[in-house]
Motif scaffolding. Structure first.
Motif, short mmCIF file in Angstrom:
data_model
loop_
_atom_site.label_atom_id
_atom_site.label_comp_id
_atom_site.label_asym_id
_atom_site.label_seq_id
_atom_site.Cartn_x
_atom_site.Cartn_y
_atom_site.Cartn_z
N GLN A 104 21.70 37.50 41.22
CA GLN A 104 21.49 38.47 42.31
C GLN A 104 21.20 39.86 41.76
OE1 GLN A 104 21.69 37.60 45.63
NE2 GLN A 104 22.01 35.48 44.97
N GLY A 105 20.97 39.97 40.45
CA GLY A 105 20.69 41.27 39.85
C GLY A 105 21.93 42.13 39.66
N LEU A 106 23.09 41.47 39.63
CA LEU A 106 24.35 42.22 39.50
C LEU A 106 25.16 41.68 38.32
CD1 LEU A 106 25.14 42.36 43.29
CD2 LEU A 106 24.77 44.36 41.85
N LEU A 107 26.10 42.49 37.87
CA LEU A 107 26.92 42.13 36.70
C LEU A 107 28.39 42.13 37.10
CD1 LEU A 107 26.92 41.94 33.44
CD2 LEU A 107 27.52 44.37 33.54
N PHE A 108 29.07 41.01 36.81
CA PHE A 108 30.54 41.06 36.85
C PHE A 108 30.97 41.25 35.39
CE2 PHE A 108 34.82 38.97 36.95
CZ PHE A 108 35.42 40.04 37.58
N PRO A 109 31.42 42.45 35.04
CA PRO A 109 31.49 42.80 33.63
C PRO A 109 32.71 42.30 32.87
CG PRO A 109 31.93 44.74 35.00
CD PRO A 109 31.68 43.59 35.92
N LEU A 110 33.68 41.69 33.55
CA LEU A 110 34.79 41.13 32.79
C LEU A 110 34.24 40.02 31.90
CD1 LEU A 110 37.97 41.25 32.63
CD2 LEU A 110 37.94 39.18 34.02
N ASP A 111 34.57 40.04 30.61
CA ASP A 111 34.01 39.02 29.73
C ASP A 111 34.94 38.75 28.56
OD1 ASP A 111 32.18 37.13 28.99
OD2 ASP A 111 30.87 38.52 27.93
N LEU A 112 35.18 37.49 28.28
CA LEU A 112 36.06 37.11 27.17
C LEU A 112 35.65 35.75 26.64
CD1 LEU A 112 39.24 35.76 28.73
CD2 LEU A 112 38.16 37.63 29.90
N GLY A 113 36.12 35.45 25.44
CA GLY A 113 35.72 34.21 24.77
C GLY A 113 35.99 32.95 25.58
N ALA A 114 36.99 32.98 26.44
CA ALA A 114 37.35 31.78 27.22
C ALA A 114 36.56 31.71 28.53
CB ALA A 114 38.85 31.80 27.51
N ARG A 115 35.45 32.44 28.65
CA ARG A 115 34.73 32.58 29.92
C ARG A 115 34.36 31.24 30.55
NH1 ARG A 115 31.46 33.78 25.73
NH2 ARG A 115 31.95 36.00 25.73
N GLY A 116 34.12 30.22 29.74
CA GLY A 116 33.68 28.92 30.27
C GLY A 116 34.83 28.11 30.88
N SER A 117 36.06 28.52 30.66
CA SER A 117 37.22 27.75 31.18
C SER A 117 38.16 28.58 32.03
CB SER A 117 38.05 27.20 30.02
OG SER A 117 37.27 26.55 29.07
N VAL B 178 38.46 39.96 46.02
CA VAL B 178 37.22 40.72 46.12
C VAL B 178 37.10 41.49 44.81
CG1 VAL B 178 35.90 42.48 47.36
CG2 VAL B 178 37.56 41.04 48.60
N VAL B 179 35.96 41.32 44.11
CA VAL B 179 35.79 42.01 42.84
C VAL B 179 34.61 42.96 42.90
CG1 VAL B 179 36.85 40.17 41.48
CG2 VAL B 179 34.37 40.16 41.83
N LYS B 180 34.67 43.94 42.01
CA LYS B 180 33.66 45.00 41.97
C LYS B 180 32.54 44.61 40.98
CE LYS B 180 34.69 49.01 39.93
NZ LYS B 180 35.45 50.23 39.66
N ILE C 76 39.17 44.76 40.42
CA ILE C 76 39.64 44.02 41.60
C ILE C 76 39.87 45.00 42.76
CG2 ILE C 76 41.52 42.62 42.54
CD1 ILE C 76 41.86 41.51 39.64
N LEU C 77 39.19 44.71 43.86
CA LEU C 77 39.32 45.59 45.04
C LEU C 77 40.27 44.99 46.07
CD1 LEU C 77 35.54 46.45 45.59
CD2 LEU C 77 37.28 47.92 44.58
N GLY C 78 40.24 43.69 46.20
CA GLY C 78 41.05 43.06 47.24
C GLY C 78 41.60 41.73 46.76
#
Ligand SMILES: Cc1cc2nc3c(=O)[nH]c(=O)nc-3n(C[C@H](O)[C@H](O)[C@H](O)COP(=O)(O)OP(=O)(O)OC[C@H]3O[C@@H](n4cnc5c(N)ncnc54)[C@H](O)[C@@H]3O)c2cc1C
Length: 464
Positions: A121-134, A206-208, A160-162
């Protein structure tokens, strides 16, 4: 008399309840031995979670909540007397609001699934870590996960907003706020973020989101001294400003340990004392590359960087990140203990040296690997003492945490306390803080059914 499994099955339906002997899953990402529990619950909705908890609460039945089970502190490992409540079927991405830049998701959604849906959708959820696939968004919230983009976007708490949470007695606390600003009374969701499932079960969030970056530049560089690491960090922060998204450190022995014949291909010589993997992601294809290269060039000319590699393809970029994120090559011999500490950056090098000296004095053939999110003041250690004796983990903890106290550091930067670090929580929190934590736990979970014995000792938070 109807037993608890029969009651839960009658209320939730057969497809949502697997009884103890039928459970077929590993204890965790780190421990592949089969788990043992009274039952495994797989609710589909918040209402199901509420129904399940009400029954467990009425029956004083302890419950452990599971997301992706990737945590590093044994906080989701089930005990035989517990019911497992898994969020795996509450995994819908309900909506992505492009105008408001938010996403509404089920807590069991896998992090990478949400990241990919947002990118489409042209947006980024910027939380990212090595375990992202699980790992799951609910688990990320419950642990206040950090990862590789914290210096730019903050930890899970900042994204996190909500939130919708079910309390131990089944009460649903719905606070699905979508706005950046909402000062109407206490911000209750903050209580549950980082509480490791001890205060309530998160079912929806709800995440930003942020705009998807248009450019991405990555480099792996080698440096000869810790002072140069700090110089590079300062310069990258100053000149790359809002585009600097990752600045990851690897001490030389980690880099050497995970590369070579039995590990990743080494794109640089393996003898340097420090390596930094840095990344900048921006919105201006005309200027971002120049800015990035200028930082590298000026640090090179000043003798701060001694060697560097810039990936020429996405595959090469991923391979560089694999060196930082995939530490399998050093995990082969057990036991090896993982640490997740934070301390002021200026104190880091001396602290690491003092830990190494103390470890080698106690266990001369000990292996000690250091890496981490240095810009956040967060280091990870892998320590393999290479001896067998009783209380080895505790002896290792004594060295790492004993020396950390003097630097004003924290025993957990991002992994949490779980069951592993309960004895050390007092190193990083005052007695008054611990008392308030225990009071909150008793208030929200008076029968102590949720994640009993995680974060706080059982004696501190029990009534039932
Ligand atoms: C390779 C690897 C790299 C990692 N890198 C990082 C890193 O860079 N930064 C970082 O912070 N962590 C990292 N971790 C640790 C781990 O991935 C995070 O802690 C993650 O947030 C856990 O999510 P999960 O869904 O696996 O949660 P789980 O492991 O299932 O659970 C973690 C805790 O949260 C509770 N919980 C889970 N879901 C819920 C829910 N819906 N409601 C309430 N409580 C819940 C559990 O009971 C448990 O106490 C890494 C792990 C691995 C294996």
């Amino acid at each position: 008399m109807t037993n608890i499994v029969e009651k839960l099955t009658a209320a939730l339906g057969e497809d949502a309840v697997i009884s103890g002997t039928e459970i077929d899953r590993a204890t965790s990402y780190w421990d592949q031995t089969p788990t043992q529990a009274v039952a495994l619950l797989r609710p589909k909705t918040t209402t199901d979670v509420s129904t399940a908890l009400r029954i467990c609460y009425d029956n004083h039945q302890p419950v452990v909540t599971q997301g992706g089970m990737t945590n590093c502190v044994q906080s989701a490992d089930a005990q035989p007397e517990e019911v497992i409540l898994s969020l795996e079927r509450i995994n819908t991405i309900e909506s992505i609001d492009k105008a408001g830049a938010t996403a509404t998701v089920g807590a069991g959604t896998v992090l990478q699934t949400l990241q990919e849906a947002c990118l489409q959708q042209g947006l980024l959820f910027p939380l990212d870590l090595g375990a992202r696939g699980s790992c799951t968004i609910g688990g990320n919230a419950a642990t206040n996960a950090g990862g590789i983009n914290v210096l730019r976007f903050g930890m899970a708490r900042h994204l996190i907003l909500g939130m919708e949470v079910v309390l131990a007695d089944g009460t649903v606390l719905s606070s699905m706020n979508q706005m950046l600003k909402n000062n109407a009374g206490y911000d209750l969701k903050q209580l549950f973020i980082g509480s490791e499932g001890t205060l309530g079960i998160i079912t929806r969030l709800v995440v930003k989101l942020s705009p998807k970056p248009k450019t991405c530049y990555t480099a792996l560089v080698a440096l000869n001294s810790f002072d140069h690491v700090i110089t590079l960090l300062q310069q990258a922060r100053r000149d790359l400003t809002d585009t600097l998204s990752a600045f990851e450190v690897m001490w030389g022995h980690y880099f050497k340990g995970v590369t070579g014949a039995t590990g990743h291909r080494a794109p640089l010589a393996r003898e340097h004392p420090y390596y930094i993997l840095l990344q900048a992601e921006g919105g201006d294809p005309d200027t971002d590359e120049d800015r990035f290269n200028r930082v590298l060039e000026s640090c090179f000319e000043a003798g701060c960087i001694v060697d560097a590699v810039i990936p020429k393809s996405e595959a090469e970029r991923v391979a560089l990140w694999d060196i930082r994120e995939n530490f399998e090559p050093i995990l082969h011999i057990k036991p090896i203990f993982l640490y997740d500490i934070s301390l002021p950056i200026v104190a880091m090098n001396d602290y690491v040296d003092s830990v190494e000296t103390a470890l080698k004095t106690q266990w001369p053939s000990c292996e000690f690997y250091v890496l981490g999110h240095i810009a956040d003041g967060n280091l990870h250690f892998f320590i393999r003492p290479n001896v067998s004796c009783e209380d080895l983990h505790f002896s290792c903890d004594e060295i790492v945490y004993g020396l950390l106290k003097d630097c004003g550091g924290s025993v957990s930067a991002e992994h949490g306390i779980g069951t592993e670090k309960i004895a050390w929580l007092g190193h990083s929190r005052t007695q008054e803080e611990l008392k308030i934590m225990a009071l909150l736990k008793r208030t929200l979970d008076s029968r102590n059914i949720l994640n009993r014995g995680r974060v706080l000792p059982v004696d501190d938070n029990t009534n039932g």
